[in-house]
Design a protein around this motif. Structure first.
Motif, PDB file in Angstrom:
ATOM      1  N   GLY A  65       0.807  -1.220   0.000  1.00  0.00           N
ATOM      2  CA  GLY A  65       0.000   0.000   0.000  1.00  0.00           C
ATOM      3  C   GLY A  65       0.833   1.259   0.000  1.00  0.00           C
ATOM      4  N   LEU A  66       2.141   1.138  -0.297  1.00  0.00           N
ATOM      5  CA  LEU A  66       3.053   2.278  -0.264  1.00  0.00           C
ATOM      6  C   LEU A  66       3.520   2.669  -1.663  1.00  0.00           C
ATOM      7  N   ILE A  67       3.586   3.964  -1.916  1.00  0.00           N
ATOM      8  CA  ILE A  67       4.143   4.504  -3.161  1.00  0.00           C
ATOM      9  C   ILE A  67       5.269   5.467  -2.787  1.00  0.00           C
ATOM     10  N   GLY A  68       6.435   5.284  -3.375  1.00  0.00           N
ATOM     11  CA  GLY A  68       7.546   6.197  -3.132  1.00  0.00           C
ATOM     12  C   GLY A  68       7.455   7.408  -4.041  1.00  0.00           C
ATOM     13  N   VAL A  69       7.654   8.601  -3.484  1.00  0.00           N
ATOM     14  CA  VAL A  69       7.635   9.838  -4.263  1.00  0.00           C
ATOM     15  C   VAL A  69       8.976  10.542  -4.064  1.00  0.00           C
ATOM     16  N   LEU A  70       9.715  10.701  -5.143  1.00  0.00           N
ATOM     17  CA  LEU A  70      11.060  11.279  -5.084  1.00  0.00           C
ATOM     18  C   LEU A  70      11.106  12.576  -5.884  1.00  0.00           C
ATOM     19  N   VAL A  71      11.479  13.671  -5.215  1.00  0.00           N
ATOM     20  CA  VAL A  71      11.551  14.978  -5.871  1.00  0.00           C
ATOM     21  C   VAL A  71      12.900  15.630  -5.563  1.00  0.00           C
ATOM     22  N   PRO A  72      13.316  16.597  -6.381  1.00  0.00           N
ATOM     23  CA  PRO A  72      14.578  17.289  -6.107  1.00  0.00           C
ATOM     24  C   PRO A  72      14.564  18.026  -4.772  1.00  0.00           C
ATOM     25  N   GLY A  73      13.422  18.668  -4.426  1.00  0.00           N
ATOM     26  CA  GLY A  73      13.348  19.398  -3.165  1.00  0.00           C
ATOM     27  C   GLY A  73      11.935  19.851  -2.869  1.00  0.00           C
ATOM     28  N   ILE A  74      11.489  19.632  -1.646  1.00  0.00           N
ATOM     29  CA  ILE A  74      10.122  20.023  -1.295  1.00  0.00           C
ATOM     30  C   ILE A  74      10.032  21.499  -0.937  1.00  0.00           C
ATOM     31  N   HIS A  75      11.181  22.202  -0.889  1.00  0.00           N
ATOM     32  CA  HIS A  75      11.157  23.640  -0.598  1.00  0.00           C
ATOM     33  C   HIS A  75      10.639  24.439  -1.793  1.00  0.00           C
ATOM     34  N   LEU A  76      10.626  23.821  -2.976  1.00  0.00           N
ATOM     35  CA  LEU A  76      10.101  24.491  -4.168  1.00  0.00           C
ATOM     36  C   LEU A  76       8.595  24.277  -4.225  1.00  0.00           C
ATOM     37  N   SER A  77       7.838  25.353  -4.351  1.00  0.00           N
ATOM     38  CA  SER A  77       6.384  25.227  -4.274  1.00  0.00           C
ATOM     39  C   SER A  77       5.824  24.355  -5.392  1.00  0.00           C
ATOM     40  N   PHE A  78       6.502  24.329  -6.552  1.00  0.00           N
ATOM     41  CA  PHE A  78       6.047  23.463  -7.638  1.00  0.00           C
ATOM     42  C   PHE A  78       5.970  22.024  -7.156  1.00  0.00           C
ATOM     43  N   PHE A  79       7.064  21.525  -6.566  1.00  0.00           N
ATOM     44  CA  PHE A  79       7.094  20.132  -6.117  1.00  0.00           C
ATOM     45  C   PHE A  79       6.183  19.917  -4.915  1.00  0.00           C
ATOM     46  N   GLY A  80       6.080  20.919  -4.046  1.00  0.00           N
ATOM     47  CA  GLY A  80       5.181  20.805  -2.903  1.00  0.00           C
ATOM     48  C   GLY A  80       3.733  20.632  -3.346  1.00  0.00           C
ATOM     49  N   THR A  81       3.335  21.406  -4.366  1.00  0.00           N
ATOM     50  CA  THR A  81       1.970  21.314  -4.881  1.00  0.00           C
ATOM     51  C   THR A  81       1.727  19.987  -5.580  1.00  0.00           C
ATOM     52  N   VAL A  82       2.726  19.508  -6.337  1.00  0.00           N
ATOM     53  CA  VAL A  82       2.600  18.210  -7.001  1.00  0.00           C
ATOM     54  C   VAL A  82       2.433  17.104  -5.966  1.00  0.00           C
ATOM     55  N   ILE A  83       3.259  17.140  -4.916  1.00  0.00           N
ATOM     56  CA  ILE A  83       3.188  16.121  -3.867  1.00  0.00           C
ATOM     57  C   ILE A  83       1.814  16.119  -3.203  1.00  0.00           C
ATOM     58  N   LYS A  84       1.290  17.308  -2.936  1.00  0.00           N
ATOM     59  CA  LYS A  84      -0.044  17.419  -2.324  1.00  0.00           C
ATOM     60  C   LYS A  84      -1.091  16.718  -3.182  1.00  0.00           C
ATOM     61  N   ALA A  85      -1.063  16.969  -4.488  1.00  0.00           N
ATOM     62  CA  ALA A  85      -2.033  16.346  -5.391  1.00  0.00           C
ATOM     63  C   ALA A  85      -1.818  14.837  -5.477  1.00  0.00           C
ATOM     64  N   ILE A  86      -0.554  14.411  -5.492  1.00  0.00           N
ATOM     65  CA  ILE A  86      -0.238  12.978  -5.535  1.00  0.00           C
ATOM     66  C   ILE A  86      -0.775  12.287  -4.285  1.00  0.00           C
ATOM     67  N   GLU A  87      -0.479  12.871  -3.118  1.00  0.00           N
ATOM     68  CA  GLU A  87      -0.877  12.249  -1.853  1.00  0.00           C
ATOM     69  C   GLU A  87      -2.402  12.157  -1.729  1.00  0.00           C
ATOM     70  N   GLU A  88      -3.086  13.221  -2.118  1.00  0.00           N
ATOM     71  CA  GLU A  88      -4.544  13.215  -2.032  1.00  0.00           C
ATOM     72  C   GLU A  88      -5.154  12.175  -2.971  1.00  0.00           C
ATOM     73  N   THR A  89      -4.639  12.102  -4.194  1.00  0.00           N
ATOM     74  CA  THR A  89      -5.175  11.160  -5.179  1.00  0.00           C
ATOM     75  C   THR A  89      -4.886   9.718  -4.786  1.00  0.00           C
ATOM     76  N   LEU A  90      -3.648   9.455  -4.348  1.00  0.00           N
ATOM     77  CA  LEU A  90      -3.294   8.099  -3.917  1.00  0.00           C
ATOM     78  C   LEU A  90      -4.070   7.704  -2.666  1.00  0.00           C
ATOM     79  N   GLY A  91      -4.286   8.680  -1.764  1.00  0.00           N
ATOM     80  CA  GLY A  91      -5.045   8.400  -0.549  1.00  0.00           C
ATOM     81  C   GLY A  91      -6.449   7.940  -0.866  1.00  0.00           C
TER      82      GLY A  91
END
Length: 341
Positions: A65-91
């Motif tokens: 039930g786990l998905i790994g998400v790897l990004v260059p850096g979560i301090h960049l709002s682009f990647f932060g927003t992508v992660i938010k959408a990924i987490e919500e959709t996978l959830g």
């Protein structure tokens, strides 16, 4: 201070005077266990503070039930927003995420990918580190679990990808600058071995050629796309015998860096100099002057990446063949003060 011993199914079994096997079957809803026993097991579990190991249970069924998400850096709002959408959709699909940062290091990227496999993730969603020049580690990981790349991809890697039309984005940026009267357009680009930046450079060159405008070699710079890079490159460009009159940057960070240098040197923006960024980071609408940029539809990227990995897993668990898909979104030009002359 001593730690409290974790309650196990053996403790529940001893408390009720039944076997651990019966407790396990009660948790799984086995039909041979009476409703009375099931209720007693649940009540005792709550009383003793039992917490089931869902990961272990999932692994026994071949699923974590786990998905790994790897990004260059979560301090960049682009990647932060992508992660938010990924987490919500996978959830919504019943999955949890493990998030890691490569910090644009090939070595860290490789280590995190291996770590995901050790954690027994079912799939991986990633955006490639700037230092990565070989797809070998992704090919190795992709042979074990489904991989989806987004934004920063590698051309030779045959996996599902979610990107914007980077070539078109560059063409739109240059067309806009030319329409506003700028004729000497420089490009602060990313490293060409990373696919989106190669396409942005290609689109930049082709758009200027379409308008019969020269691209002096010194007008095209490749970097890690930081604010500092933008500042240093802008200083170099302004010191040229024939400096540019506009900058198109492959990211909003160097665009902002360039903006600060221009303001420090007394340039009037957009009257004397135009700036276009890429990504539509939140701060581009807050600085003075506001920065014209390209909207990448960040939330949609995350949503599509999550759906892609779940689709692959669905095919895998049903014994169906899956052909890698590429989702290409159309970037939108957001015109602001930095070019609106």
């Amino acid at each position: 201070m001593s730690l409290r011993k974790k309650t196990t199914i053996v403790d529940i079994a001893n408390h009720l005077g039944i076997t651990p096997s019966a407790v396990s079957k009660a948790f799984s809803g086995h039909p041979r266990i009476s409703d009375k026993t099931k209720k007693a097991v649940l009540a005792t579990a709550e009383k003793l503070g039992y917490q089931p190991n869902y990961l272990a249970t999932g692994l026994r069924k071949g699923r974590s039930g786990l998905i790994g998400v790897l990004v260059p850096g979560i301090h960049l709002s682009f990647f932060g927003t992508v992660i938010k959408a990924i987490e919500e959709t996978l959830g919504e699909g019943g999955y949890n995420v493990i998030i890691a940062q490569s910090q644009d290091s090939h070595e860290k990227e490789s280590a995190h990918l291996e770590g995901f496999i050790k954690a027994q993730v079912e799939g991986i969603i990633a955006s490639v580190a700037l230092d990565t020049r070989s797809a070998d580690h992704y090919k190795r990981i992709g042979a074990q679990v489904p991989v989806v790349l987004f934004d920063r991809t590698l051309r030779e890697l045959e996996v599902s990808k979610v990107v914007v039309d980077d070539h078109l984005g560059s063409v739109k940026a240059v067309d806009h600058l030319v329409s506003k009267g700028y004729r000497k357009v420089a490009h602060i680009g990313g490293y060409e071995h990373i696919e989106p930046f190669r396409l942005r450079i290609q689109g930049y060159r082709e758009a200027l050629d379409k308008h019969n405008l020269d691209v002096p070699e010194e007008y095209l710079r490749q970097c890690k796309l930081t604010i500092t890079d933008g500042k240093e490159i802008m200083c170099d460009l302004l010191d040229l015998p024939q400096p540019p009159d506009a900058i198109y940057a492959a990211s909003d960070l160097p665009a902002y860096g360039a903006l600060t240098v221009l303001k420090e040197r007394g340039y009037k923006i957009p009257e004397e100099f135009g700036i276009v960024g890429f990504s539509n980071e939140a701060y581009t609408s807050m600085v003075t002057p506001t920065i014209t940029t390209m909207e990448q539809h960040t939330e949609n990227i995350g949503l599509l990446a999550a759906k892609s990995v779940m689709d692959q897993l669905d095919h895998l668990y049903h014994g169906k063949e899956y052909i890698p898909q590429q989702n290409v979104l159309t970037p939108k030009l957001i015109v602001r003060d930095s070019t609106n002359r």
